[in-house]
Write an enzyme that holds these catalytic residues in place. Sequence first.
Site, PDB file in Angstrom:
ATOM      1  N   HIS A   8       0.838  -1.199   0.000  1.00 11.95           N
ATOM      2  CA  HIS A   8       0.000   0.000   0.000  1.00 11.95           C
ATOM      3  C   HIS A   8       0.877   1.256   0.000  1.00 11.95           C
ATOM      4  O   HIS A   8       1.598   1.498   0.966  1.00 11.95           O
ATOM      5  CB  HIS A   8      -0.875  -0.046   1.262  1.00 11.95           C
ATOM      6  CG  HIS A   8      -1.769   1.124   1.433  1.00 11.95           C
ATOM      7  ND1 HIS A   8      -1.686   1.962   2.527  1.00 11.95           N
ATOM      8  CD2 HIS A   8      -2.765   1.610   0.663  1.00 11.95           C
ATOM      9  CE1 HIS A   8      -2.614   2.895   2.432  1.00 11.95           C
ATOM     10  NE2 HIS A   8      -3.282   2.715   1.301  1.00 11.95           N
ATOM     11  N   ARG A   9       0.831   2.005  -1.102  1.00 10.76           N
ATOM     12  CA  ARG A   9       1.720   3.167  -1.309  1.00 10.76           C
ATOM     13  C   ARG A   9       3.178   2.704  -1.309  1.00 10.76           C
ATOM     14  O   ARG A   9       4.072   3.400  -0.843  1.00 10.76           O
ATOM     15  CB  ARG A   9       1.505   4.259  -0.251  1.00 10.76           C
ATOM     16  CG  ARG A   9       0.044   4.602  -0.004  1.00 10.76           C
ATOM     17  CD  ARG A   9      -0.133   5.671   1.068  1.00 10.76           C
ATOM     18  NE  ARG A   9      -1.525   5.755   1.512  1.00 10.76           N
ATOM     19  CZ  ARG A   9      -1.955   6.520   2.487  1.00 10.76           C
ATOM     20  NH1 ARG A   9      -1.121   7.313   3.137  1.00 10.76           N
ATOM     21  NH2 ARG A   9      -3.246   6.536   2.822  1.00 10.76           N
ATOM     22  N   GLU A  35       0.372  -0.785  -4.871  1.00 14.35           N
ATOM     23  CA  GLU A  35      -0.684   0.221  -5.027  1.00 14.35           C
ATOM     24  C   GLU A  35      -0.043   1.586  -4.865  1.00 14.35           C
ATOM     25  O   GLU A  35       0.805   1.783  -3.979  1.00 14.35           O
ATOM     26  CB  GLU A  35      -1.739   0.018  -3.929  1.00 14.35           C
ATOM     27  CG  GLU A  35      -2.963   0.898  -4.050  1.00 14.35           C
ATOM     28  CD  GLU A  35      -2.969   2.175  -3.209  1.00 14.35           C
ATOM     29  OE1 GLU A  35      -3.963   2.911  -3.281  1.00 14.35           O
ATOM     30  OE2 GLU A  35      -1.973   2.445  -2.485  1.00 14.35           O
ATOM     31  N   ASP A  37      -0.864   6.113  -5.564  1.00 14.16           N
ATOM     32  CA  ASP A  37      -1.899   7.141  -5.775  1.00 14.16           C
ATOM     33  C   ASP A  37      -1.431   8.153  -6.819  1.00 14.16           C
ATOM     34  O   ASP A  37      -0.288   8.601  -6.770  1.00 14.16           O
ATOM     35  CB  ASP A  37      -2.161   7.862  -4.456  1.00 14.16           C
ATOM     36  CG  ASP A  37      -2.486   6.895  -3.325  1.00 14.16           C
ATOM     37  OD1 ASP A  37      -3.509   6.207  -3.421  1.00 14.16           O
ATOM     38  OD2 ASP A  37      -1.698   6.830  -2.361  1.00 14.16           O
ATOM     39  N   HIS A  50      -0.123  10.800  -2.199  1.00 16.03           N
ATOM     40  CA  HIS A  50      -1.446  10.462  -1.681  1.00 16.03           C
ATOM     41  C   HIS A  50      -2.366  11.668  -1.553  1.00 16.03           C
ATOM     42  O   HIS A  50      -3.515  11.639  -1.976  1.00 16.03           O
ATOM     43  CB  HIS A  50      -1.328   9.770  -0.311  1.00 16.03           C
ATOM     44  CG  HIS A  50      -2.665   9.410   0.258  1.00 16.03           C
ATOM     45  ND1 HIS A  50      -3.386  10.273   1.067  1.00 16.03           N
ATOM     46  CD2 HIS A  50      -3.439   8.314   0.098  1.00 16.03           C
ATOM     47  CE1 HIS A  50      -4.533   9.709   1.388  1.00 16.03           C
ATOM     48  NE2 HIS A  50      -4.593   8.518   0.813  1.00 16.03           N
ATOM     49  N   GLU A 110      -4.287   4.040  -8.170  1.00 18.59           N
ATOM     50  CA  GLU A 110      -5.486   4.681  -7.637  1.00 18.59           C
ATOM     51  C   GLU A 110      -5.518   6.113  -8.135  1.00 18.59           C
ATOM     52  O   GLU A 110      -4.642   6.921  -7.770  1.00 18.59           O
ATOM     53  CB  GLU A 110      -5.496   4.658  -6.099  1.00 18.59           C
ATOM     54  CG  GLU A 110      -6.767   5.314  -5.604  1.00 18.59           C
ATOM     55  CD  GLU A 110      -6.853   5.543  -4.103  1.00 18.59           C
ATOM     56  OE1 GLU A 110      -6.059   5.010  -3.326  1.00 18.59           O
ATOM     57  OE2 GLU A 110      -7.776   6.299  -3.730  1.00 18.59           O
ATOM     58  N   LYS A 112      -6.544   9.610  -7.804  1.00 16.70           N
ATOM     59  CA  LYS A 112      -7.006  10.377  -6.637  1.00 16.70           C
ATOM     60  C   LYS A 112      -7.815  11.578  -7.116  1.00 16.70           C
ATOM     61  O   LYS A 112      -7.392  12.723  -6.995  1.00 16.70           O
ATOM     62  CB  LYS A 112      -5.791  10.845  -5.827  1.00 16.70           C
ATOM     63  CG  LYS A 112      -5.312   9.780  -4.860  1.00 16.70           C
ATOM     64  CD  LYS A 112      -6.221   9.702  -3.647  1.00 16.70           C
ATOM     65  CE  LYS A 112      -5.763   8.655  -2.643  1.00 16.70           C
ATOM     66  NZ  LYS A 112      -6.883   8.080  -1.895  1.00 16.70           N
ATOM     67  N   ASP A 230       0.619  -1.912   4.499  1.00 19.11           N
ATOM     68  CA  ASP A 230       1.841  -1.110   4.620  1.00 19.11           C
ATOM     69  C   ASP A 230       3.038  -2.003   4.956  1.00 19.11           C
ATOM     70  O   ASP A 230       4.175  -1.558   4.911  1.00 19.11           O
ATOM     71  CB  ASP A 230       1.688  -0.071   5.762  1.00 19.11           C
ATOM     72  CG  ASP A 230       0.524   0.886   5.521  1.00 19.11           C
ATOM     73  OD1 ASP A 230       0.075   1.003   4.368  1.00 19.11           O
ATOM     74  OD2 ASP A 230       0.067   1.520   6.507  1.00 19.11           O
TER      75      ASP A 230
HETATM   76  O1  G3P Z   1      -6.378   1.793  -2.849  1.00 20.73           O
HETATM   77  C1  G3P Z   1      -6.585   1.409  -1.531  1.00 20.73           C
HETATM   78  C2  G3P Z   1      -6.329   2.542  -0.568  1.00 20.73           C
HETATM   79  O2  G3P Z   1      -5.103   3.132  -0.898  1.00 20.73           O
HETATM   80  C3  G3P Z   1      -7.404   3.592  -0.567  1.00 20.73           C
HETATM   81  O3  G3P Z   1      -7.242   4.561   0.416  1.00 20.73           O
HETATM   82  O4  G3P Z   1      -6.535   6.756   1.283  1.00 20.73           O
HETATM   83  O5  G3P Z   1      -4.963   4.845   1.412  1.00 20.73           O
HETATM   84  O6  G3P Z   1      -5.455   5.917  -0.776  1.00 20.73           O
HETATM   85  P1  G3P Z   1      -5.996   5.547   0.595  1.00 20.73           P
HETATM   86 MG    MG Z   2      -4.475   4.662  -2.272  1.00 24.90          MG
END
Ligand code: G3P
Ligand code: MG
Length: 243
Positions: A8-9, A35, A37, A50, A110, A112, A230
């Site tokens: 995640h990120r 993943e 953003d 993000h 993702e 944004k 994470d």
């Molecule tokens: O894509 C899953 C997750 O990243 C969505 O929420 O705020 O962490 O970008 P956020």
């Molecule tokens: Mg995200």
Amino acid sequence: MFTKVFAHRGASGYAPENTLPSFKRAYEMEADGIETDVHLTKDHVPVLIHDEHVRRTTNGKGWIKDLTMNELKTLDAGSWFSPEFAGTTMLTLEEFFTWIQHKPLRINLELKNNKIDYPHLEAKVYEVIEQFQLQDRIILSTFNPHSLQRLQKWFPHVERALLTSKRNKYLIQYAKELNVQALHIKYNLLAPQLVEKSHRENIAVRVFTVNRTNQMLHCLKQKCDGFFTDFPAHAVKVRKIYQ
Ligand code: G3P
Ligand code: MG
């Protein structure tokens, strides 16, 4: 292995989110995918960060939409996390693809655009994906249903996912209306019936953000298609023990 681990990120528990050090760690930790953003700069460059604003994750200030890529490149996107990462810069989508293109990783972009609906974001992302021909490895996701409709036109053959953190009795129906192939749901929405019903409709289910061992085990047990964490090194270890 059925349930895929997405960093995640990047491996954002160990390095500054959405930067090369966090992506490199995700790869070293054997995540299945990354993943990240995507926003659009003032000069229409897709960039990885993000927030809509640079305040939290750089030493600068201002909105992405008001800054050019050259201006963003002068910022330090690593020191806020730890002095060890001083001098880390923000990445363009193109730079990210250059790094990832020959690595066996899935890519979840993702978009944004739920707070600022950047005009042309889909078109600009399309240009970069075309350039690298990564269509088969990409999942495009967004919280913005209007963007999903536009994405369907730009990317009829690329997997698209609806992101949601809201409870909705008709979620699967909604996903079908939006013609998406996947639901990316917040962890608290996870329920066996939702996963089973989605799978019956050929809709994949991935879960965010899954950082605790017991949450990871729930995702594995419920046969989610993937989860975002994470801490990919820990997730890969938990999955090995479970499966
Ligand atoms: O894509 C899953 C997750 O990243 C969505 O929420 O705020 O962490 O970008 P956020
Ligand atoms: Mg995200």
